[in-house]
Design an enzyme around this catalytic site. Structure first.
Site: not given
Ligand code: WQD
Length: 339
Positions: A59, A125, A150, A154, A179, A299
């Site tokens: 794409l 996300s 990343y 989004k 999630f 995290d």
């Protein structure tokens, strides 16, 4: 009706193709096979007895995207999964992520304009929220500066779609903020393709359970949670796939309240890493070898969805439990290792 699913041989994409076919849609898949395999096409066909039309296509090549839409100008909706999705890799290779995740979205939206029906479902996300100030997380929670390229792709992707819909009233779009998707199809015909060392928790658990990995490292045991390990909202990939069909039907039936909507897709239940391990031990009957080690950079402590908008407006809610998802992941792991 013909539906284009980009990334349709990938983890969530392949499960969504199955649910679309179960509802009688004709599915066309575009996939570049960079993080998937044509075996998924056989798996989908084994489940539904209908082989989707598949085109291997990059794409990022605008002329190839234009040519595809010339040949398929009867597409009634697009579900766009195709993107690079490894958080850690995106930090090391940001340009790969911005090129792959942003340019492809732009080319698809440009081609959407040439269709008579312009319906677009975007794979987003919960990472757009970062560490939310309040739990559970509603769609009104502020989008925070992304913790990774990343996650930024989004956020940018949602903004591109929102801006496009503002000046194209005939384009109807829904962004779905996942999630933590886990598990596999109960048939064990499709599941998460294990390429290299898993970054995500559940594939690492099942690979440890089957003996491929020596020991699971639990990243951090000193978080302010019930047992010191991070909390996430784990959602069965089949439940997640069904949400995409519900969202697409919302647009096809003109039930959307505006031409750009977004929904959190979660179970509404938070589980710690140790609870996920206990779930695996329940469904497998095995004792998992794990060790609590240092935290993983980037995290967040806890994230789980407030699900009333998806439940009441979209008309979808999860049906399957953490144990159902873990059981399906374990059965998939055993299937692919016994090949
Ligand atoms: C879950 C929990 C880890 C591995 C990311 C992306 C998200 C989506 C899913 C793409 C965390 C812990 C993990 C391990 C561990 N990706 N863990 N040992 O980070 O919540 O979400 O993947 O769409 O956008 O942000 O998922 O599965 O990596 O981690 O202890 O070997 O398990 O610390 O608390 P995450 P994850």
């Amino acid at each position: 009706m013909k539906i284009l699913v980009t990334g349709g041989l990938g983890f969530i994409g392949s499960h969504t193709v199955v649910e679309l076919q179960n509802k009688g849609f004709e599915v066309v898949i575009i996939d570049d096979l960079s993080n998937s395999s044509e075996e998924a096409l056989d798996g989908i066909t084994a489940i539904t007895n209908v082989k989707p039309h598949f085109e291997k296509l990059d794409l990022k090549i605008k002329t190839d995207v234009q040519d595809f839409f010339k040949r398929h100008n009867d597409i009634a909706g697009v579900i766009h999964f195709a993107a690079s999705k490894a958080v850690g890799e995106s930090v090391l290779e940001p340009l790969k992520y911005y090129e792959n995740n942003i340019s492809t979205l732009v080319y698809l939206l440009q081609e959407l304009k040439g269709l008579s029906r312009k319906n677009f479902i975007f794979s987003s996300s919960c990472t757009v929220y970062g560490q939310a100030d309040e739990l559970p997380i509603t769609e009104n929670a502020p989008v925070k500066p992304a913790e990774s390229p990343y996650g930024n792709t989004k956020q940018i992707g949602e903004e591109i779609i929102s801006d496009t819909c503002k000046v194209n009233e005939d384009i109807n779009a829904i962004a779905l903020r996942y999630f933590n998707p886990i598990g596999a199809h109960p048939s064990t015909e499709i599941g998460e393709l294990p390429i290299g060392v898993p970054q995500n928790l559940v594939p690492y658990i099942t690979q440890t359970g089957i003996g491929m990995r020596e020991q699971l490292s639990v990243f951090g045991g000193d978080y302010l949670t019930s047992d010191g390990t991070c909390v996430r909202d784990y959602i069965h990939v089949v439940d997640l796939a069904k949400a995409h069909v519900v969202a697409l039907q919302r647009l096809l039936e003109n039930k959307n309240d505006s031409n750009y909507e977004f929904f959190n897709l979660g179970s509404g239940k938070g589980s710690t890493v140790l609870e996920a391990i206990q779930s695996f031990e329940r469904v497998s009957g095995k004792v998992l070898n794990y060790k609590i080690v240092d935290r993983r950079e980037g995290d967040i402590t806890a994230a789980y969805a407030e699900t009333s908008k998806a439940n009441n407006v979209l008309g979808w809610k999860t049906q399957l439990s953490l144990d159902d998802a873990m059981d399906s992941a374990w059965k998939w792991e055993q299937k692919i290792r016994n090949k």
